[in-house]
Design a protein around this motif. Structure first.
Motif, mmCIF file in Angstrom:
data_model
loop_
_atom_site.group_PDB
_atom_site.id
_atom_site.type_symbol
_atom_site.label_atom_id
_atom_site.label_comp_id
_atom_site.label_asym_id
_atom_site.label_seq_id
_atom_site.Cartn_x
_atom_site.Cartn_y
_atom_site.Cartn_z
ATOM 1 N N VAL A 1 0.844 -1.201 0.000
ATOM 2 C CA VAL A 1 0.000 0.000 0.000
ATOM 3 C C VAL A 1 0.875 1.244 0.000
ATOM 4 O O VAL A 1 0.654 2.182 -0.782
ATOM 5 C CB VAL A 1 -0.950 0.008 1.209
ATOM 6 N N PHE A 2 1.878 1.270 0.870
ATOM 7 C CA PHE A 2 2.771 2.432 0.915
ATOM 8 C C PHE A 2 3.403 2.676 -0.456
ATOM 9 O O PHE A 2 3.506 3.822 -0.910
ATOM 10 C CB PHE A 2 3.880 2.222 1.954
ATOM 11 N N GLU A 3 3.828 1.612 -1.115
ATOM 12 C CA GLU A 3 4.488 1.749 -2.416
ATOM 13 C C GLU A 3 3.569 2.358 -3.469
ATOM 14 O O GLU A 3 4.052 2.922 -4.458
ATOM 15 C CB GLU A 3 4.973 0.377 -2.888
ATOM 16 N N ARG A 4 2.265 2.255 -3.262
ATOM 17 C CA ARG A 4 1.288 2.734 -4.243
ATOM 18 C C ARG A 4 0.553 3.995 -3.787
ATOM 19 O O ARG A 4 -0.401 4.417 -4.432
ATOM 20 C CB ARG A 4 0.282 1.614 -4.541
ATOM 21 N N THR A 5 0.984 4.583 -2.704
ATOM 22 C CA THR A 5 0.332 5.794 -2.202
ATOM 23 C C THR A 5 0.889 7.010 -2.940
ATOM 24 O O THR A 5 2.100 7.179 -3.044
ATOM 25 C CB THR A 5 0.548 5.929 -0.684
ATOM 26 N N ARG A 6 -0.023 7.856 -3.434
ATOM 27 C CA ARG A 6 0.383 9.021 -4.225
ATOM 28 C C ARG A 6 -0.237 10.325 -3.727
ATOM 29 O O ARG A 6 -0.096 11.380 -4.359
ATOM 30 C CB ARG A 6 0.009 8.812 -5.699
ATOM 31 N N PHE A 7 -0.914 10.267 -2.592
ATOM 32 C CA PHE A 7 -1.598 11.425 -2.014
ATOM 33 C C PHE A 7 -1.842 11.048 -0.559
ATOM 34 O O PHE A 7 -2.030 9.867 -0.255
ATOM 35 C CB PHE A 7 -2.929 11.640 -2.750
ATOM 36 N N MET A 8 -1.826 12.032 0.337
ATOM 37 C CA MET A 8 -2.092 11.680 1.730
ATOM 38 C C MET A 8 -2.894 12.758 2.447
ATOM 39 O O MET A 8 -2.674 13.952 2.243
ATOM 40 C CB MET A 8 -0.794 11.420 2.503
ATOM 41 N N HIS A 9 -3.804 12.288 3.284
ATOM 42 C CA HIS A 9 -4.435 13.121 4.292
ATOM 43 C C HIS A 9 -3.587 13.000 5.554
ATOM 44 O O HIS A 9 -3.396 11.890 6.066
ATOM 45 C CB HIS A 9 -5.858 12.646 4.584
ATOM 46 N N LEU A 10 -3.087 14.111 6.035
ATOM 47 C CA LEU A 10 -2.262 14.096 7.238
ATOM 48 C C LEU A 10 -3.149 14.293 8.465
ATOM 49 O O LEU A 10 -3.805 15.317 8.618
ATOM 50 C CB LEU A 10 -1.199 15.195 7.183
ATOM 51 N N ARG A 11 -3.159 13.293 9.287
ATOM 52 C CA ARG A 11 -3.838 13.344 10.583
ATOM 53 C C ARG A 11 -3.238 12.228 11.420
ATOM 54 O O ARG A 11 -3.030 11.125 10.922
ATOM 55 C CB ARG A 11 -5.346 13.134 10.444
ATOM 56 N N VAL A 12 -2.947 12.488 12.663
ATOM 57 C CA VAL A 12 -2.384 11.467 13.540
ATOM 58 C C VAL A 12 -3.463 11.043 14.525
ATOM 59 O O VAL A 12 -4.075 11.878 15.200
ATOM 60 C CB VAL A 12 -1.137 11.989 14.280
ATOM 61 N N ARG B 1 5.104 8.660 20.572
ATOM 62 C CA ARG B 1 5.093 7.249 20.155
ATOM 63 C C ARG B 1 4.238 7.061 18.912
ATOM 64 O O ARG B 1 4.637 6.372 17.962
ATOM 65 C CB ARG B 1 4.561 6.389 21.297
ATOM 66 N N HIS B 2 3.059 7.676 18.910
ATOM 67 C CA HIS B 2 2.187 7.540 17.747
ATOM 68 C C HIS B 2 2.768 8.286 16.545
ATOM 69 O O HIS B 2 2.787 7.759 15.428
ATOM 70 C CB HIS B 2 0.791 8.062 18.078
ATOM 71 N N LEU B 3 3.246 9.492 16.764
ATOM 72 C CA LEU B 3 3.800 10.268 15.655
ATOM 73 C C LEU B 3 4.964 9.539 14.998
ATOM 74 O O LEU B 3 5.110 9.567 13.767
ATOM 75 C CB LEU B 3 4.244 11.647 16.142
ATOM 76 N N ASP B 4 5.785 8.870 15.791
ATOM 77 C CA ASP B 4 6.922 8.147 15.223
ATOM 78 C C ASP B 4 6.467 7.057 14.250
ATOM 79 O O ASP B 4 7.104 6.827 13.213
ATOM 80 C CB ASP B 4 7.773 7.538 16.334
ATOM 81 N N TYR B 5 5.373 6.384 14.570
ATOM 82 C CA TYR B 5 4.850 5.374 13.650
ATOM 83 C C TYR B 5 4.374 6.023 12.353
ATOM 84 O O TYR B 5 4.593 5.496 11.255
ATOM 85 C CB TYR B 5 3.703 4.602 14.297
ATOM 86 N N TYR B 6 3.708 7.167 12.483
ATOM 87 C CA TYR B 6 3.246 7.857 11.278
ATOM 88 C C TYR B 6 4.425 8.330 10.438
ATOM 89 O O TYR B 6 4.366 8.298 9.206
ATOM 90 C CB TYR B 6 2.341 9.037 11.650
ATOM 91 N N ARG B 7 5.479 8.786 11.074
ATOM 92 C CA ARG B 7 6.673 9.182 10.317
ATOM 93 C C ARG B 7 7.157 8.025 9.439
ATOM 94 O O ARG B 7 7.521 8.220 8.275
ATOM 95 C CB ARG B 7 7.790 9.602 11.278
ATOM 96 N N ARG B 8 7.163 6.840 9.987
ATOM 97 C CA ARG B 8 7.612 5.677 9.215
ATOM 98 C C ARG B 8 6.670 5.407 8.039
ATOM 99 O O ARG B 8 7.118 5.097 6.926
ATOM 100 C CB ARG B 8 7.687 4.447 10.116
ATOM 101 N N ILE B 9 5.374 5.510 8.292
ATOM 102 C CA ILE B 9 4.392 5.281 7.231
ATOM 103 C C ILE B 9 4.553 6.317 6.125
ATOM 104 O O ILE B 9 4.576 5.983 4.928
ATOM 105 C CB ILE B 9 2.970 5.324 7.811
#
Length: 297
Positions: A188-199, A216-224
Motif C-alpha cells: 500500500v505504501f508503495e502505491r500511495t500518491r496522495f495523503m491526508h495528514l492526521r495522527v 510514540r504515535h507520531l513516530d509510527y506515522y513518520r515511518r508510514i
C-alpha cells in the motif's frame, strides 16, 4: 483486461519530484475564537491559506481555489454507482482539479464487488486522463488491511490516498507486532500518491501530534509517511509532485479530543491551524529522509 495506473499528479514542468503542501477545506473550517488561524468568508480564508504557503486545497469549490491561486483537488464518496463516479470525476477534472480521491464502497462488499468497483475506478481514471486515488477509510471497502492487500494482489495498478489514521485506530495498529504489520502494508505504501495528514491513536481519531506525550504515535506515522514518499520517488518523473493535505476535523465531527479551556467550557484540545503547519513540517522531514535513502541506495 489491461489496466493502467492513475498518473502521478504533475505540474508539467522539469523540476525534480517534490512534496506539495496542500490542505483540506475542513482544517480551517469553524476555527474557534482562540485559534490563531484565519476567519472571515471563504475568499478571506483561501487568501490566508495562500499567504501561509499552502499550494493546494481539497475543496467542493474549485473555482474559489483557482481564484485564490490554489490548486484544487476533487473528492468523491461513492457507494456502488459507477456512473456516479464517472460523473463526479468528470466534474472535478473539468473544473481544473489536479486529481480526485474517492471513498469507495461500504466495507460489506464481497471480493467480486470490490473488484468491480476498483476496475471501474481504473477505467474512469484512464478514460478521463484524471488521476483517481482510492482512499483508505473506515466504512469503505478499504477499511480492512487484509482485504485491501488482496485487492492490490488482484489489481496492482491501483494507487491510493493514504488516510492511514483510519487503519491505525480501526485496527488498533500498535496492538501486536508492528514490524510485521509494516512489512505487510508495504504494497500500500508503495502505491500511495496522495495523503491526508492526521495522527490518531488507538482510541482517538485525531490527537495533538505536536504534543511530546504523543511522540510514540507520531513516530509510527513518520515511518508510514516516509515509506509512502519512497514509493512515489521510485517511479516519479520531473514535474511530478506528492500532495499532502492536513485534514483536521472540527469538534462537530467528533474526531478531536475535547478538553476544558480556561473558561471552563469544553473545546478542542489544540489549534488545528498550528497543528496543520506542524504536520506539513513533519511531512517535509519525512520526504527529505526518503530522498536521502533513495540516493544512498
Amino acid at each position: 483486461m489491461t489496466h493502467f495506473s492513475p498518473d502521478n499528479t504533475t505540474d508539467g514542468g522539469t523540476s525534480p519530484p517534490r512534496l506539495l503542501a496542500g490542505i483540506s477545506f475542513l482544517t480551517p473550517a469553524e476555527l474557534p475564537d482562540w485559534s490563531v488561524g484565519p476567519r472571515g468568508d471563504r475568499t478571506a480564508i483561501y487568501a490566508a491559506l495562500k499567504a501561509a504557503g499552502y499550494e493546494a486545497i481539497q475543496t467542493l469549490e474549485p473555482q474559489a481555489a483557482i481564484e485564490a491561486g490554489l490548486i484544487p483537488t476533487g473528492m468523491m464518496r461513492i457507494f456502488d454507482d459507477i456512473d456516479q463516479m464517472r460523473t463526479q470525476a468528470t466534474k472535478w477534472r473539468d473544473a481544473g482539479c489536479d486529481c480526485s480521491t474517492v471513498q469507495l464502497g461500504t466495507g460489506l462488499e464481497d471480493n467480486a464487488e470490490m473488484r468491480r468497483l476498483a476496475e471501474a475506478l481504473l477505467t474512469i481514471s484512464a478514460e478521463l486522463d484524471h488521476p483517481i486515488y482510492l482512499e483508505t477509510h473506515r466504512a469503505t471497502m478499504t477499511q480492512d488491511i487484509r482485504r485491501t492487500l488482496d485487492l492490490i494482489a488482484d489489481l496492482p495498478e491501483l494507487r491510493f490516498n493514504g488516510d492511514f489514521g483510519h487503519w491505525y485506530i480501526g485496527h488498533e495498529l500498535t496492538y501486536g507486532d508492528m514490524e510485521m504489520k509494516f512489512d505487510a502494508m508495504r504494497p500500500v505504501f508503495e502505491r500511495t500518491r496522495f495523503m491526508h495528514l492526521r495522527v490518531s491513536s488507538n482510541a482517538f481519531g485525531q490527537i495533538t501530534a505536536s504534543d511530546p506525550a504523543e511522540a510514540r504515535h507520531l513516530d509510527y506515522y513518520r515511518r508510514i509517511w516516509t515509506a509512502s514518499f519512497a514509493g512515489f520517488l521510485r517511479d516519479a518523473k520531473p514535474g511530478d509532485y506528492f500532495a499532502v493535505h492536513p485534514e483536521l476535523l472540527p469538534a462537530r465531527a467528533f474526531y478531536p479530543k475535547m478538553v476544558r479551556g480556561p473558561d471552563g467550557e469544553w473545546r478542542e484540545e489544540s489549534d488545528r491551524w498550528t497543528e496543520s503547519a506542524f504536520l506539513i513540517d513533519v511531512a517535509r522531514q519525512c520526504f527529505a529522509e526518503a530522498e536521502a535513502a533513495l540516493c544512498a541506495a
